[in-house]
Scaffold this motif. Structure first.
Motif, PDB file in Angstrom:
ATOM      1  N   GLY A  14      45.831  28.220  25.060  1.00  0.00           N
ATOM      2  CA  GLY A  14      44.769  27.998  24.852  1.00  0.00           C
ATOM      3  C   GLY A  14      43.435  27.485  25.712  1.00  0.00           C
ATOM      4  O   GLY A  14      42.771  27.374  25.006  1.00  0.00           O
ATOM      5  N   GLY A  15      43.851  26.900  26.318  1.00  0.00           N
ATOM      6  CA  GLY A  15      42.934  26.626  28.220  1.00  0.00           C
ATOM      7  C   GLY A  15      41.995  27.873  28.096  1.00  0.00           C
ATOM      8  O   GLY A  15      41.801  29.489  28.263  1.00  0.00           O
ATOM      9  N   SER A  16      41.144  27.386  29.129  1.00  0.00           N
ATOM     10  CA  SER A  16      40.533  28.434  30.033  1.00  0.00           C
ATOM     11  C   SER A  16      40.140  28.472  31.559  1.00  0.00           C
ATOM     12  O   SER A  16      40.570  27.265  31.940  1.00  0.00           O
ATOM     13  CB  SER A  16      38.765  28.174  29.197  1.00  0.00           C
ATOM     14  OG  SER A  16      38.379  28.570  27.945  1.00  0.00           O
ATOM     15  N   LEU A  17      39.840  29.491  32.318  1.00  0.00           N
ATOM     16  CA  LEU A  17      39.442  29.557  33.665  1.00  0.00           C
ATOM     17  C   LEU A  17      38.568  30.299  34.433  1.00  0.00           C
ATOM     18  O   LEU A  17      38.575  31.468  33.087  1.00  0.00           O
ATOM     19  CB  LEU A  17      41.291  30.202  34.074  1.00  0.00           C
ATOM     20  CG  LEU A  17      42.402  29.178  34.073  1.00  0.00           C
ATOM     21  CD1 LEU A  17      43.582  29.551  35.059  1.00  0.00           C
ATOM     22  CD2 LEU A  17      42.011  27.780  35.398  1.00  0.00           C
ATOM     23  N   THR A  18      37.857  30.479  35.104  1.00  0.00           N
ATOM     24  CA  THR A  18      36.811  31.528  35.524  1.00  0.00           C
ATOM     25  C   THR A  18      37.291  31.685  37.033  1.00  0.00           C
ATOM     26  O   THR A  18      37.617  30.270  37.742  1.00  0.00           O
ATOM     27  CB  THR A  18      35.334  30.440  35.798  1.00  0.00           C
ATOM     28  OG1 THR A  18      35.246  30.213  34.416  1.00  0.00           O
ATOM     29  CG2 THR A  18      34.035  31.910  36.420  1.00  0.00           C
ATOM     30  N   LEU A  19      37.905  32.824  37.361  1.00  0.00           N
ATOM     31  CA  LEU A  19      38.013  33.146  38.511  1.00  0.00           C
ATOM     32  C   LEU A  19      36.553  33.974  39.260  1.00  0.00           C
ATOM     33  O   LEU A  19      35.891  34.621  38.935  1.00  0.00           O
ATOM     34  CB  LEU A  19      38.929  34.224  38.185  1.00  0.00           C
ATOM     35  CG  LEU A  19      40.093  34.435  37.785  1.00  0.00           C
ATOM     36  CD1 LEU A  19      41.176  35.417  37.543  1.00  0.00           C
ATOM     37  CD2 LEU A  19      40.717  32.988  38.376  1.00  0.00           C
ATOM     38  N   SER A  20      36.616  33.986  40.327  1.00  0.00           N
ATOM     39  CA  SER A  20      35.505  34.193  41.009  1.00  0.00           C
ATOM     40  C   SER A  20      35.678  35.162  42.640  1.00  0.00           C
ATOM     41  O   SER A  20      36.690  35.130  43.084  1.00  0.00           O
ATOM     42  CB  SER A  20      34.759  33.157  41.644  1.00  0.00           C
ATOM     43  OG  SER A  20      34.023  32.104  40.447  1.00  0.00           O
ATOM     44  N   MET A  82      37.862  33.797  31.024  1.00  0.00           N
ATOM     45  CA  MET A  82      39.188  33.413  30.833  1.00  0.00           C
ATOM     46  C   MET A  82      39.086  32.789  29.817  1.00  0.00           C
ATOM     47  O   MET A  82      39.255  31.189  29.610  1.00  0.00           O
ATOM     48  CB  MET A  82      39.997  34.274  31.210  1.00  0.00           C
ATOM     49  CG  MET A  82      40.170  35.105  32.272  1.00  0.00           C
ATOM     50  SD  MET A  82      41.861  35.393  33.390  1.00  0.00           S
ATOM     51  CE  MET A  82      41.894  33.614  33.801  1.00  0.00           C
ATOM     52  N   ASN A  83      38.753  33.303  28.150  1.00  0.00           N
ATOM     53  CA  ASN A  83      38.922  32.048  27.536  1.00  0.00           C
ATOM     54  C   ASN A  83      39.908  32.357  25.993  1.00  0.00           C
ATOM     55  O   ASN A  83      40.996  33.349  26.579  1.00  0.00           O
ATOM     56  CB  ASN A  83      37.938  31.521  26.736  1.00  0.00           C
ATOM     57  CG  ASN A  83      37.199  31.419  27.502  1.00  0.00           C
ATOM     58  OD1 ASN A  83      36.751  30.545  28.497  1.00  0.00           O
ATOM     59  ND2 ASN A  83      34.801  32.029  26.634  1.00  0.00           N
ATOM     60  N   SER A  84      40.632  31.182  25.827  1.00  0.00           N
ATOM     61  CA  SER A  84      41.925  31.530  24.392  1.00  0.00           C
ATOM     62  C   SER A  84      42.947  31.918  25.130  1.00  0.00           C
ATOM     63  O   SER A  84      43.405  32.679  25.320  1.00  0.00           O
ATOM     64  CB  SER A  84      41.257  32.077  23.493  1.00  0.00           C
ATOM     65  OG  SER A  84      40.034  31.472  23.225  1.00  0.00           O
ATOM     66  N   LEU A  85      43.524  31.261  26.622  1.00  0.00           N
ATOM     67  CA  LEU A  85      44.930  32.244  27.621  1.00  0.00           C
ATOM     68  C   LEU A  85      45.809  32.061  27.222  1.00  0.00           C
ATOM     69  O   LEU A  85      45.873  30.821  26.014  1.00  0.00           O
ATOM     70  CB  LEU A  85      44.490  31.407  28.933  1.00  0.00           C
ATOM     71  CG  LEU A  85      43.196  31.600  29.737  1.00  0.00           C
ATOM     72  CD1 LEU A  85      43.189  30.757  30.776  1.00  0.00           C
ATOM     73  CD2 LEU A  85      43.278  32.780  30.412  1.00  0.00           C
ATOM     74  N   LYS A  86      46.594  32.744  26.698  1.00  0.00           N
ATOM     75  CA  LYS A  86      48.061  33.355  26.229  1.00  0.00           C
ATOM     76  C   LYS A  86      48.827  33.012  27.251  1.00  0.00           C
ATOM     77  O   LYS A  86      48.217  33.757  28.257  1.00  0.00           O
ATOM     78  CB  LYS A  86      48.159  34.235  25.583  1.00  0.00           C
ATOM     79  CG  LYS A  86      46.787  34.638  24.743  1.00  0.00           C
ATOM     80  CD  LYS A  86      47.170  35.730  24.029  1.00  0.00           C
ATOM     81  CE  LYS A  86      45.769  35.939  21.980  1.00  0.00           C
ATOM     82  NZ  LYS A  86      45.908  37.344  22.005  1.00  0.00           N
TER      83      LYS A  86
END
Length: 115
Positions: A14-20, A82-86
């Motif tokens: 359910g968490g989020s990350l942003t990749l660069s 990336m949101n709502s991670l599974k």
């Protein structure tokens, strides 16, 4: 050509990350950029692609509505929000050149989704 990814890590479902991904050694605003991922025991998956001036984007069905690709041509950088991670998003994520992601690639950044 050098592609360097960052932003991965451990996140709860359910968490989020942003990749660069920062690119060098190429004319960035002339190339498609793609995010691929590789999970242990699974085939490589093309996650998302973006055209040189962000006109066209592609998302795998598995991430549609949850991931957003973007780019900053002034800074030779492509992002993957990336949101709502599974848990099934757990993989090594790497950026690559080309619409199919089959060109130059970086070493990747690990994303682990786990409670």
């Amino acid at each position: 050509v050098q592609l360097v990814e960052s932003g991965g890590g451990l996140v709860q479902p359910g968490g989020s990350l942003t990749l660069s991904c920062v690119a060098s050694g190429l004319t960035f605003n002339r190339v498609y950029m793609t995010w691929n991922r590789q999970a242990p025991g699974k085939r490589q998956e093309r996650v998302s692609s973006i055209s040189p001036w962000s006109i066209v984007t592609y998302y795998a069905d598995s991430v549609k509505g949850r991931f957003t690709i973007s780019r900053d041509n002034a800074n030779n950088t492509v992002y993957l929000q990336m949101n709502s991670l599974k848990s099934e998003d757990t993989a090594l994520y790497y950026c690559a050149t080309g619409e199919d992601g089959a060109g130059w690639r970086g070493r990747g950044t690990q994303v682990t989704v786990s409670s």
